[in-house]
Scaffold this active site. Structure first.
Site, mmCIF file in Angstrom:
data_model
loop_
_atom_site.group_PDB
_atom_site.id
_atom_site.type_symbol
_atom_site.label_atom_id
_atom_site.label_comp_id
_atom_site.label_asym_id
_atom_site.label_seq_id
_atom_site.Cartn_x
_atom_site.Cartn_y
_atom_site.Cartn_z
ATOM 1 N N GLY A 23 -8.483 -67.226 1.366
ATOM 2 C CA GLY A 23 -9.147 -68.719 1.722
ATOM 3 C C GLY A 23 -9.720 -68.477 -0.027
ATOM 4 N N GLY A 25 -10.717 -72.207 -1.111
ATOM 5 C CA GLY A 25 -11.574 -72.769 -1.600
ATOM 6 C C GLY A 25 -13.131 -72.527 -1.975
ATOM 7 N N PHE A 26 -13.348 -73.765 -1.539
ATOM 8 C CA PHE A 26 -15.159 -73.533 -1.800
ATOM 9 C C PHE A 26 -15.882 -72.663 -2.009
ATOM 10 C CE2 PHE A 26 -13.962 -77.845 -2.533
ATOM 11 C CZ PHE A 26 -14.827 -78.500 -3.994
ATOM 12 N N VAL A 91 -2.634 -65.181 5.218
ATOM 13 C CA VAL A 91 -2.497 -64.513 6.789
ATOM 14 C C VAL A 91 -2.224 -65.275 7.760
ATOM 15 C CG1 VAL A 91 -4.197 -62.832 7.357
ATOM 16 C CG2 VAL A 91 -4.407 -63.663 5.294
ATOM 17 N N GLU A 180 -12.837 -93.595 1.060
ATOM 18 C CA GLU A 180 -12.413 -93.538 -0.331
ATOM 19 C C GLU A 180 -10.727 -94.433 -0.033
ATOM 20 O OE1 GLU A 180 -14.778 -89.544 -1.405
ATOM 21 O OE2 GLU A 180 -12.723 -88.741 -0.385
ATOM 22 N N ASP A 310 -15.353 -75.269 6.352
ATOM 23 C CA ASP A 310 -14.748 -75.859 7.299
ATOM 24 C C ASP A 310 -13.994 -74.900 8.335
ATOM 25 O OD1 ASP A 310 -15.591 -77.975 5.777
ATOM 26 O OD2 ASP A 310 -13.063 -78.462 5.049
ATOM 27 N N ALA A 323 -17.986 -80.084 0.825
ATOM 28 C CA ALA A 323 -18.259 -78.692 0.026
ATOM 29 C C ALA A 323 -19.587 -78.224 -0.278
ATOM 30 C CB ALA A 323 -17.852 -79.792 -1.648
HETATM 31 C C1 FAD Z 1 -8.989 -85.684 1.425
HETATM 32 C C2 FAD Z 1 -10.237 -84.979 0.877
HETATM 33 C C3 FAD Z 1 -11.076 -85.489 0.657
HETATM 34 C C4 FAD Z 1 -12.073 -85.228 0.630
HETATM 35 N N1 FAD Z 1 -13.604 -85.129 -0.172
HETATM 36 C C5 FAD Z 1 -14.871 -84.730 -0.223
HETATM 37 C C6 FAD Z 1 -15.800 -84.873 -1.094
HETATM 38 O O1 FAD Z 1 -15.848 -86.025 -1.004
HETATM 39 N N2 FAD Z 1 -17.806 -84.181 -0.338
HETATM 40 C C7 FAD Z 1 -17.295 -83.339 -0.330
HETATM 41 O O2 FAD Z 1 -18.450 -83.042 -0.435
HETATM 42 N N3 FAD Z 1 -15.984 -83.085 0.812
HETATM 43 C C8 FAD Z 1 -15.146 -83.509 0.351
HETATM 44 N N4 FAD Z 1 -14.139 -83.259 1.158
HETATM 45 C C9 FAD Z 1 -14.075 -81.862 2.145
HETATM 46 C C10 FAD Z 1 -14.469 -80.447 1.622
HETATM 47 O O3 FAD Z 1 -12.780 -81.097 0.740
HETATM 48 C C11 FAD Z 1 -14.251 -79.594 2.247
HETATM 49 O O4 FAD Z 1 -15.270 -79.378 3.402
HETATM 50 C C12 FAD Z 1 -13.932 -78.232 1.290
HETATM 51 O O5 FAD Z 1 -12.532 -78.152 0.314
HETATM 52 C C13 FAD Z 1 -14.026 -77.462 2.443
HETATM 53 O O6 FAD Z 1 -14.001 -75.646 1.705
HETATM 54 P P1 FAD Z 1 -13.288 -74.521 2.322
HETATM 55 O O7 FAD Z 1 -12.957 -73.159 1.340
HETATM 56 O O8 FAD Z 1 -13.914 -74.279 3.416
HETATM 57 O O9 FAD Z 1 -11.881 -74.642 2.446
HETATM 58 P P2 FAD Z 1 -11.168 -75.024 1.587
HETATM 59 O O10 FAD Z 1 -11.184 -75.742 0.344
HETATM 60 O O11 FAD Z 1 -9.903 -76.233 2.142
HETATM 61 O O12 FAD Z 1 -10.127 -74.160 0.993
HETATM 62 C C14 FAD Z 1 -8.740 -73.244 2.449
HETATM 63 C C15 FAD Z 1 -8.386 -72.007 0.951
HETATM 64 O O13 FAD Z 1 -7.292 -71.448 1.687
HETATM 65 C C16 FAD Z 1 -6.605 -71.130 2.092
HETATM 66 N N5 FAD Z 1 -5.697 -71.010 3.111
HETATM 67 C C17 FAD Z 1 -5.561 -71.363 4.867
HETATM 68 N N6 FAD Z 1 -4.925 -70.267 5.202
HETATM 69 C C18 FAD Z 1 -4.553 -69.577 4.660
HETATM 70 C C19 FAD Z 1 -3.926 -68.464 5.015
HETATM 71 N N7 FAD Z 1 -3.858 -68.377 6.177
HETATM 72 N N8 FAD Z 1 -3.886 -66.949 4.322
HETATM 73 C C20 FAD Z 1 -4.358 -67.626 3.231
HETATM 74 N N9 FAD Z 1 -4.923 -68.397 2.525
HETATM 75 C C21 FAD Z 1 -4.941 -69.148 3.351
HETATM 76 C C22 FAD Z 1 -5.802 -72.529 1.648
HETATM 77 O O14 FAD Z 1 -4.669 -72.866 0.249
HETATM 78 C C23 FAD Z 1 -6.629 -72.617 0.911
HETATM 79 O O15 FAD Z 1 -7.248 -73.078 -0.717
HETATM 80 C C24 FAD Z 1 -13.089 -84.116 1.120
HETATM 81 C C25 FAD Z 1 -11.595 -82.968 1.953
HETATM 82 C C26 FAD Z 1 -10.196 -83.800 2.080
HETATM 83 C C27 FAD Z 1 -9.141 -83.432 2.825
#
Ligand code: FAD
Length: 447
Positions: A23, A25-26, A91, A180, A310, A323
């Site tokens: 993953g 993401g952040f 995965v 939002e 998350d 984030a």
């Molecule tokens: C519409 C929306 C608005 C938001 N606004 C805010 C905001 O203003 N401020 C704030 O702080 N937070 C905000 N958030 C929350 C914030 O975006 C999340 O808390 C943050 O993105 C979490 O980061 P992460 O790395 O845990 O997961 P994510 O950013 O969700 O990244 C997860 C990654 O894992 C990958 N993945 C998932 N499953 C698999 C798998 N099985 N195999 C391979 N890859 C996989 C996905 O493709 C993705 O790239 C918002 C969320 C949403 C949905």
């Protein structure tokens, strides 16, 4: 084992420990970047070929930004860090005994250290029809599907001018994401559509925000909640507070107060759950199937498997799904891996709360600092990263990440509606690095 050889990133040093991050993401990117100088080889796996900046996806859905404004190629990110290889894949399985992850195409990748950072998806709580008839905004694909749906509905409405017809957009969930989204939809209806669709009567476009609690933005103080409700109502959002969604059918939303809203455009902004794949990995699960972690960010019961962001559920202190916690988890997990490599004891994770913020519209936002100070309305919010920086107390998370994303070279493209032109004055210092688009990123979503 399948035809695929046991995969290990080629060109890497076979003798170095292999860190696999699931993953990008952040959390995943922050761990990856924090391990840049560590004596490890890293394989970053993501089911998409690009990193997604989720906090601005709602602007893609509303037509204010284009998909390329909120995504960046993992290949470009990995190219900057010699000890990283990117592997595109989903995965589907994790074998903690053999220390192997399996991709959708049956490729198997071994690891010495594993970091699970898959994020979450929407939880529909079993409400009849909710999953089938709602749009969600978790991925670029979701945001584009929502946008295509909304604009195709508008075109249909434009072609039926003179006949009876109305367009009700129903946003479910009064947390920061719902606020939002409702704000962006209202802004689109009130400000942008009269220019883009002059044949439409703006009064026929209504935005509803449905929240089962009595208040919007529950984690904020009363003053902020009142301000938010008033700001939305001023933009003609119809608030249905203390009202739950009971059912969603093909053409209406049934509410707990017995009323019905005729709508085919429902945007679901409440509830999160771990992705189905993750739930099958036989790891200890907490609320919503999220992976349980100990105070050191390790998956409970495992020495070399970490989870963060998350998808993780802290056994001691539940954290908001934002984030900032995700980014801080990533940095901490990287440091833990370095400690393990050095034979040092692990340290517990401590969340540095920088406050919570939410955008309402381009010129209205609210903030609450850890010390209890609050603020509402951010002049110029939503016009540039620099103005959001001035309204962002203590460098709130999403804004920092937005500027990082901007500094990676993302530029605003040609969005459908409401494009603001960046000027040198507006861009300020951020202007030298890039511009993330017409809507600021200072919003934070309380969990
Ligand atoms: C519409 C929306 C608005 C938001 N606004 C805010 C905001 O203003 N401020 C704030 O702080 N937070 C905000 N958030 C929350 C914030 O975006 C999340 O808390 C943050 O993105 C979490 O980061 P992460 O790395 O845990 O997961 P994510 O950013 O969700 O990244 C997860 C990654 O894992 C990958 N993945 C998932 N499953 C698999 C798998 N099985 N195999 C391979 N890859 C996989 C996905 O493709 C993705 O790239 C918002 C969320 C949403 C949905």
């Amino acid at each position: 084992m399948t035809d695929h050889a046991l995969y290990r990133s080629h060109n890497h040093h076979d003798s170095r420990p292999h860190v696999v991050i699931v993953g990008g993401g952040f959390a995943g990117i922050s761990a990856m970047e924090s391990l840049a100088k560590a004596p490890v080889d890293i394989t970053l796996i993501d089911r998409n070929g690009y990193h997604t900046f989720q906090p601005l996806l709602y602007q893609v859905a509303a037509g204010g930004l284009n998909p390329g404004d909120v995504t960046m190629s993992f290949r470009a990110i990995a190219a900057r860090q010699p000890n990283v290889r990117f592997r595109h894949g989903n995965v589907v399985q994790v074998d903690t005994q053999e220390q192997v992850v399996t991709l959708h195409d049956d490729t198997k990748i071994t690891y010495d250290y594993l970091f699970i950072a898959t994020g979450v998806t929407a939880n529909f709580f079993g409400i009849p029809g909710a999953q089938e008839h709602s749009h969600i905004i978790y991925t670029r694909r979701d945001a584009l599907a929502t946008r295509d749906h909304l604009f195709s509905r508008l075109e249909t409405l434009a072609q039926s001018v003179g006949k009876e017809g109305e367009f009700n957009i129903v946003v479910v969930g009064g947390g920061a994401t719902g606020v939002e989204v409702a704000g962006a939809m209202a802004e689109m209806a009130v400000e942008a559509l009269p220019r883009a669709y002059p044949e439409l009567d703006p009064n026929k476009i209504r935005v509803y925000l449905v929240e089962m609690g009595e208040e919007l933005l529950a984690p904020f103080k009363e003053r902020i909640r009142d301000y938010t409700a008033a700001a939305l109502e001023k933009r003609r959002v119809i608030l249905k507070l203390g009202t739950a969604v009971e059912e969603i059918t093909d053409d209406e939303v049934v509410l707990s107060d017995g009323s019905h809203i005729a709508s085919k455009s429902i945007i679901w902004c409440t509830g999160v759950t771990a992705p189905e794949d993750v739930k099958r990995w036989q790891l200890p699960q907490g609320p919503g199937g999220r992976v349980l972690i100990d105070p050191e960010c390790r998956v409970v019961g495992f020495q070399n498997v970490f989870a963060g962001g998350d998808v993780s559920a802290d056994t001691v202190e539940p954290l908001p799904q934002l984030a900032q916690p995700a980014t801080q988890h990533g940095t901490h997990v990287a440091a833990q891996i370095e400690r393990l490599l050095a034979g040092e004891p692990l340290e517990p994770f401590q969340y540095d709360n920088k406050g919570i913020m939410a955008t309402i519209t381009r010129n209205a936002a609210v903030a609450q600092l850890p010390g209890g100070q609050t603020g509402a309305t951010c002049p110029g919010a939503g016009t540039s990263t620099s103005s959001s920086a001035t309204c962002t107390p203590n460098k709130a998370s999403a804004n920092i990440s937005a500027r990082q994303t901007a500094s990676r070279g993302i530029r605003a493209g040609a969005p459908v509606l409401m494009r603001a032109r960046p000027t040198r004055k507006r861009l300020g210092r951020a202007g030298t690095a890039g511009w993330c688009g017409p809507v600021c990123c200072c919003s934070r979503r309380p969990g």
